[in-house]
Design an enzyme around this catalytic site. Sequence first.
Site, short mmCIF file in Angstrom:
data_model
loop_
_atom_site.label_atom_id
_atom_site.label_comp_id
_atom_site.label_asym_id
_atom_site.label_seq_id
_atom_site.Cartn_x
_atom_site.Cartn_y
_atom_site.Cartn_z
N GLY A 1 0.78 -1.24 0.00
CA GLY A 1 0.00 0.00 0.00
C GLY A 1 0.81 1.28 0.00
N SER B 1 1.99 7.93 2.26
CA SER B 1 1.11 6.77 2.46
C SER B 1 1.20 6.26 3.90
CB SER B 1 1.52 5.62 1.54
OG SER B 1 1.34 5.97 0.19
N ILE B 2 0.07 5.83 4.43
CA ILE B 2 0.04 5.24 5.77
C ILE B 2 0.97 4.02 5.80
CG2 ILE B 2 -1.43 4.00 7.39
CD1 ILE B 2 -3.75 5.87 6.46
N ASP C 1 -0.73 -5.77 -8.09
CA ASP C 1 -2.09 -5.25 -8.25
C ASP C 1 -3.01 -6.40 -7.84
OD1 ASP C 1 -4.64 -4.62 -9.15
OD2 ASP C 1 -3.92 -3.51 -10.90
N TYR D 1 -18.25 9.77 2.76
CA TYR D 1 -17.47 8.52 2.75
C TYR D 1 -18.19 7.46 1.89
CZ TYR D 1 -13.72 5.50 4.48
OH TYR D 1 -12.61 4.70 4.57
N LYS E 1 -15.67 -0.70 4.54
CA LYS E 1 -14.81 -0.76 5.74
C LYS E 1 -15.50 -1.54 6.87
CE LYS E 1 -11.19 1.70 4.39
NZ LYS E 1 -9.94 1.04 3.96
N ALA F 1 -5.12 8.68 -1.50
CA ALA F 1 -6.45 8.05 -1.43
C ALA F 1 -7.47 9.04 -0.87
CB ALA F 1 -6.39 6.79 -0.56
N1 LIG Z 1 -5.97 8.84 4.48
C1 LIG Z 1 -6.91 8.67 5.41
O1 LIG Z 1 -7.50 9.64 5.93
C2 LIG Z 1 -7.27 7.29 5.88
C3 LIG Z 1 -7.91 7.14 7.12
C4 LIG Z 1 -8.25 5.86 7.56
C5 LIG Z 1 -7.96 4.78 6.75
N2 LIG Z 1 -7.32 4.95 5.54
C6 LIG Z 1 -7.03 3.74 4.75
O2 LIG Z 1 -5.63 3.56 4.72
C7 LIG Z 1 -5.29 2.78 3.59
C8 LIG Z 1 -4.14 3.44 2.84
O3 LIG Z 1 -4.55 4.64 2.25
P1 LIG Z 1 -3.67 5.98 2.30
O4 LIG Z 1 -4.53 7.01 2.90
O5 LIG Z 1 -2.33 5.71 2.86
O6 LIG Z 1 -3.57 6.39 0.75
P2 LIG Z 1 -2.52 5.98 -0.39
O7 LIG Z 1 -3.14 6.52 -1.65
O8 LIG Z 1 -1.17 6.42 -0.05
O9 LIG Z 1 -2.57 4.39 -0.38
C9 LIG Z 1 -3.57 3.64 -1.04
C10 LIG Z 1 -2.86 2.49 -1.68
O10 LIG Z 1 -3.80 1.56 -2.25
C11 LIG Z 1 -3.13 0.99 -3.34
N3 LIG Z 1 -4.03 0.26 -4.23
C12 LIG Z 1 -5.17 0.70 -4.82
N4 LIG Z 1 -5.66 -0.27 -5.64
C13 LIG Z 1 -4.82 -1.33 -5.54
C14 LIG Z 1 -4.76 -2.61 -6.14
N5 LIG Z 1 -5.69 -3.01 -7.05
N6 LIG Z 1 -3.75 -3.47 -5.82
C15 LIG Z 1 -2.80 -3.08 -4.92
N7 LIG Z 1 -2.78 -1.87 -4.33
C16 LIG Z 1 -3.78 -1.01 -4.65
C17 LIG Z 1 -2.48 2.19 -4.02
O11 LIG Z 1 -1.49 1.76 -4.94
C18 LIG Z 1 -1.92 2.93 -2.82
O12 LIG Z 1 -0.61 2.50 -2.54
C19 LIG Z 1 -6.58 2.63 2.79
O13 LIG Z 1 -7.19 1.39 3.13
C20 LIG Z 1 -7.44 3.77 3.30
O14 LIG Z 1 -8.82 3.53 3.15
C21 LIG Z 1 -6.97 6.17 5.10
#
Ligand SMILES: NC(=O)c1ccc[n+]([C@@H]2O[C@H](COP(=O)([O-])OP(=O)(O)OC[C@H]3O[C@@H](n4cnc5c(N)ncnc54)[C@H](O)[C@@H]3O)[C@@H](O)[C@H]2O)c1
Length: 259
Positions: free
Chosen positions: A18, A24-25, A69, A160, A167, A200
Site C-alpha cells: 500500500g 502513504s500510511i 495489483d 465517505y 470498511k 487516497a
Molecule cells: N488517508 C486517510 O485519511 C485514511 C484514514 C483511515 C484509513 N485509511 C485507509 O488507509 C489505507 C491506505 O490509504 P492511504 O490514505 O495511505 O492512501 P494511499 O493513496 O497512499 O494508499 C492507497 C494504496 O492503495 C493501493 N491500491 C489501490 N488499488 C490497488 C490494487 N488493485 N492493488 C494493490 N494496491 C492497490 C495504491 O497503490 C496505494 O498504494 C486505505 O485502506 C485507506 O482507506 C486512510
Amino acid sequence: MEIKVNPILAGRKALIVGIANDQSIAYGCAKAFRAASADLAITWLNEKARPHVEPLAVELEASITAALDVSKPGELESLFETIQRKWGRLDLLVHSIAFAPKGDLQGGLLDCSAEGFAKAMDISCHSFIRMARLAAPLMIDGGAMFAMSYLGANKVVPNYNVMGPVKAALEASCRYLAYELGPRGVRVHAISPGPLKTRAASGIKDFELLLNEAARKAPLGELVDIMDVGWTCAYLATPFAHRLTGDTVYIDSGANIVA
Ligand SMILES: NC(=O)c1ccc[n+]([C@@H]2O[C@H](COP(=O)([O-])OP(=O)(O)OC[C@H]3O[C@@H](n4cnc5c(N)ncnc54)[C@H](O)[C@@H]3O)[C@@H](O)[C@H]2O)c1
C-alpha cells in the site's frame, strides 16, 4: 516526537502492501517496522507507481520488492511464492489499500452501481482475506496482520459513501479472521486512523471538512500523522501485544469517543 527504538522486531519478516508515496500510511508502518529492525517486503501497484515507491524501498533496505495489483489474477500468488523462496516465512502483514471507482465513491450510496460496489469490496476488503490465506501458512511462529479501516465503518461520515459499508465488512473480516487464525497464534488487527492527507484521501469530497472535524473533536487536540499509525502497528507487532486480537484499534487522538 523523537522516538528511540530498540531492535525488537529483529529477524521478523514484514510484508507491506500500500505504499504509493512518502505520505502513504503504509510508508509510516514500513518506517516504524524498519526502525525496530524488521526485514521488509515492499510492493508497488504497477510500473507507473514504481518510480515513486522504489526509492523508498531502497531507503528502507527492503529485501524483497515486487509489483502487486491485487485485482490482477496470479500477482498475489507470485509475490507469496517469492516470499516463500527468499524468506521461507512471514511474521507481519500490512494491508493498506483501498479503491472505489470515482463515480461510485463521489455519489451517495443510493446511486452506487453493483460493479462499483463489487470492485470496491474486492480491492479494499476481499484482497485482505486472500492475503491472509496465503500469509497464514508462512506464519510458522505465529504473526500479526493489519488492515486499515476508518471511522466511517461504524458511523456515518458525510461523503465517505460506499467506503462505509466496505470498511464495515473489512472490520468484520478482521474479527472472523482473528477467530479462525487465533489457534495458529496469528493476531489480526483492524487499524482505524483519523483522517490523513494522502492520495487516497484526495478522492473524498470535502476532505478538509473531515480534517477540521477530527481536530475539533479530538480530546488530544491534534490530528495524527503516518508515524503515529506506524508506531502503533509496530507495538502491536511485538510480543507486548500478544493477547490482543480482532479489535479495531483507533489511532485518532481520541476523536471517535466524542459525539
Ligand atoms: N488517508 C486517510 O485519511 C485514511 C484514514 C483511515 C484509513 N485509511 C485507509 O488507509 C489505507 C491506505 O490509504 P492511504 O490514505 O495511505 O492512501 P494511499 O493513496 O497512499 O494508499 C492507497 C494504496 O492503495 C493501493 N491500491 C489501490 N488499488 C490497488 C490494487 N488493485 N492493488 C494493490 N494496491 C492497490 C495504491 O497503490 C496505494 O498504494 C486505505 O485502506 C485507506 O482507506 C486512510
